[in-house]
Write a protein that holds these residues in place. Structure first.
Motif, short mmCIF file in Angstrom:
data_model
loop_
_atom_site.label_atom_id
_atom_site.label_comp_id
_atom_site.label_asym_id
_atom_site.label_seq_id
_atom_site.Cartn_x
_atom_site.Cartn_y
_atom_site.Cartn_z
N ILE A 184 -4.05 -8.06 -2.16
CA ILE A 184 -3.15 -6.94 -1.92
C ILE A 184 -3.13 -6.04 -3.15
N SER A 185 -2.88 -4.77 -2.94
CA SER A 185 -2.89 -3.81 -4.05
C SER A 185 -1.49 -3.64 -4.63
N ARG A 186 -1.43 -3.12 -5.84
CA ARG A 186 -0.15 -2.81 -6.48
C ARG A 186 0.62 -1.78 -5.65
N ALA A 187 -0.09 -0.79 -5.13
CA ALA A 187 0.55 0.27 -4.36
C ALA A 187 1.22 -0.28 -3.10
N SER A 188 0.56 -1.23 -2.45
CA SER A 188 1.13 -1.84 -1.25
C SER A 188 2.39 -2.63 -1.58
N ILE A 189 2.38 -3.33 -2.71
CA ILE A 189 3.57 -4.08 -3.14
C ILE A 189 4.74 -3.12 -3.40
N ALA A 190 4.45 -2.03 -4.09
CA ALA A 190 5.49 -1.05 -4.39
C ALA A 190 6.08 -0.46 -3.11
N LYS A 191 5.21 -0.19 -2.14
CA LYS A 191 5.67 0.38 -0.87
C LYS A 191 6.56 -0.59 -0.11
N GLN A 192 6.18 -1.87 -0.11
CA GLN A 192 6.96 -2.87 0.63
C GLN A 192 8.31 -3.16 -0.01
N THR A 193 8.35 -3.17 -1.34
CA THR A 193 9.56 -3.59 -2.05
C THR A 193 10.49 -2.44 -2.43
N GLY A 194 9.94 -1.22 -2.48
CA GLY A 194 10.73 -0.10 -2.95
C GLY A 194 10.81 -0.03 -4.46
N MET A 195 10.12 -0.93 -5.16
CA MET A 195 10.08 -0.89 -6.63
C MET A 195 9.18 0.26 -7.06
N SER A 196 9.40 0.73 -8.27
CA SER A 196 8.53 1.78 -8.79
C SER A 196 7.17 1.20 -9.13
N PRO A 197 6.10 2.01 -9.07
CA PRO A 197 4.77 1.53 -9.46
C PRO A 197 4.76 0.97 -10.87
N THR A 198 5.57 1.55 -11.76
CA THR A 198 5.63 1.06 -13.15
C THR A 198 6.18 -0.35 -13.20
N THR A 199 7.25 -0.61 -12.42
CA THR A 199 7.85 -1.96 -12.40
C THR A 199 6.88 -2.98 -11.83
N VAL A 200 6.21 -2.63 -10.74
CA VAL A 200 5.23 -3.54 -10.13
C VAL A 200 4.10 -3.83 -11.10
N SER A 201 3.59 -2.79 -11.77
CA SER A 201 2.48 -2.98 -12.72
C SER A 201 2.89 -3.87 -13.88
N ARG A 202 4.14 -3.72 -14.34
CA ARG A 202 4.63 -4.57 -15.44
C ARG A 202 4.68 -6.03 -15.01
N ILE A 203 5.23 -6.29 -13.82
CA ILE A 203 5.33 -7.68 -13.34
C ILE A 203 3.94 -8.27 -13.13
N VAL A 204 3.05 -7.49 -12.51
CA VAL A 204 1.68 -7.96 -12.27
C VAL A 204 0.99 -8.28 -13.60
N ALA A 205 1.19 -7.43 -14.60
CA ALA A 205 0.56 -7.66 -15.92
C ALA A 205 1.08 -8.95 -16.53
N GLU A 206 2.38 -9.22 -16.39
CA GLU A 206 2.96 -10.46 -16.92
C GLU A 206 2.36 -11.68 -16.23
N LEU A 207 2.30 -11.63 -14.89
CA LEU A 207 1.77 -12.76 -14.14
C LEU A 207 0.29 -12.99 -14.43
N ALA A 208 -0.45 -11.89 -14.60
CA ALA A 208 -1.89 -12.02 -14.91
C ALA A 208 -2.09 -12.61 -16.30
N GLU A 209 -1.27 -12.15 -17.25
CA GLU A 209 -1.40 -12.66 -18.62
C GLU A 209 -1.07 -14.14 -18.69
#
Length: 385
Positions: free
Chosen positions: A27-52
């Motif tokens: 799934i893409s970051r954009a799709s997560i943001a659309k489903q949750t209503g979170m900002s793309p910046t918030t989703v990218s930050r969480i994804v970066a943490e989980l990836a790290e």
């Protein structure tokens, strides 16, 4: 917003993103943001943490369609493992569970009914250690232990308030097992754990409102609504086995007379059978039925009638789209499923609700509680991190 509230929201957002990736990958970051209503910046930050932290990887696939291509995210299933434990009256099942709920190693052993909580938990600790060593499991990847058992559980503290089947009361299970194993421990009612597993990996995939019924050493139920366990105020929702059928009926282990489970559970069936002749196991009782012994036929038919009545009662209360039958009776004697379904539709299910739900058989059997308990442990870990 107070810092406490901000921290809570961050944890909830992190768990939400994690669950979406886990169940909808890739799934893409954009799709997560659309489903949750979170900002793309918030989703990218969480994804970066989980990836790290090693939980995610970026797939070489890219999303289809017109416009800008998006790199897709996937879980590293083996990045996190948990231990799922089922404590039953006569048996203990232990499994190592990955992020997708796959059991990668499992063991089981008998338990004495008279065994104390301390002896049981010491043995569980020893068996977990042996299971990881014999399967060469990297213990650094194990984030916790989940335990499912029958009874009223304070799932916040991990204390067993009361378990009729085990004979336990006020047992601080999570605290003691953490002392023994060193792992964080989550504890829940076994049917709630099993219902979650069936919803995620078994018979109830795609269901929005699922009731799971357990018929075996006890009788109980669990309700999953839109992916969440319905607990009630004290986590005792679903204890249908102790609803009163006849106040002048048989005495239940809980101390009350006429509880529903006294007409269905294995112990009660064997107790009634032994008034006629010695019967040592539920298998012997069913053999007597097959041999045409009328008393055995009566006992089993009465139990099936009360199973059908139970289904009608939970359908009237919860209006689910799926009812899953599980437990030792349906696992060992799958032929009774058709008989119960026939009774439901011919006699006992309220007519306006016939056809409004499916009656299904558990698909996960003895692994169900292990998988569900392991997943509950993982949910606690990712919510708290």
């Amino acid at each position: 917003m107070k810092k406490h509230d901000q921290d809570f929201m961050k944890r909830q957002n992190r768990l939400t993103v994690f669950e979406i990736i886990k169940h909808q990958q890739p799934i893409s970051r954009a799709s997560i943001a659309k489903q949750t209503g979170m900002s793309p910046t918030t989703v990218s930050r969480i994804v970066a943490e989980l990836a790290e932290e090693g939980y995610l990887l970026e797939s070489e696939q890219v999303s289809a369609g017109l416009g800008r291509k998006s790199t897709l995210l996937e879980m590293v299933d083996a990045a996190v493992l948990s231990v799922g434990v089922e404590l039953d009256r006569h048996q203990v099942n232990i499994g190592i569970v990955d992020l997708q709920g796959n059991v990668i190693a499992m063991s089981q052993y008998p338990r004495s009914v008279e065994e104390s909580p301390e002896v049981t938990l010491e043995r569980v600790g020893t068996e977990i250690d042996q299971l990881t060593k014999s399967n060469e499991i990297d213990c650094e990847r194990i984030i916790g232990v989940g335990v499912g058992l029958p009874g009223i559980i304070d799932n916040d503290t991990g204390e067993v308030m009361f378990s009729v089947q085990l004979g336990w009361r006020n047992v601080r299970l999570a605290e003691r097992l953490k002392e023994i194993t060193g792992y964080d421990v989550a504890v829940d009612n076994e049917l709630k754990a099993k219902a979650l597993a069936e919803h995620m990996k078994g018979a109830a995939i795609g269901s929005q409102r699922t009731v799971l019924l357990g018929f075996g050493n006890g009788v109980g139920s669990a309700f999953i609504m839109e992916g969440e366990i319905y607990r009630g105020r004290t986590n005792s929702a679903g204890e249908i086995g102790h609803t009163t059928i006849d106040p002048n009926g048989m005495l239940c282990d809980c101390g009350k007379a006429g509880c529903l489970q006294t007409y269905i559970n294995i112990k009660s069936l064997l107790s009634e059978a032994n008034k006629i002749r010695p019967v040592r196991s539920i298998e012997e009782l069913f053999e007597a039925k097959k041999a045409g012994e009328r008393w055995a036929l009566h006992l089993i038919e009465r139990a099936l009638m009360y199973m059908a009545i139970t289904i009608n009662n939970v359908v009237c209360m919860y209006n689910p789209d799926s009812v899953i039958l599980s437990g030792e009776l349906t696992d060992k004697f799958p032929e009774i499923l058709d008989e119960v379904v026939d009774l439901c539709y011919s006699k006992y299910v309220w007519e306006p609700l016939r056809g409004a739900f499916r009656i299904l058989k558990s698909e996960l059997h003895e692994q169900g509680v292990v998988i569900g308990s392991g997943l509950i442990s993982q949910n606690c870990f990712f919510a708290l991190e």
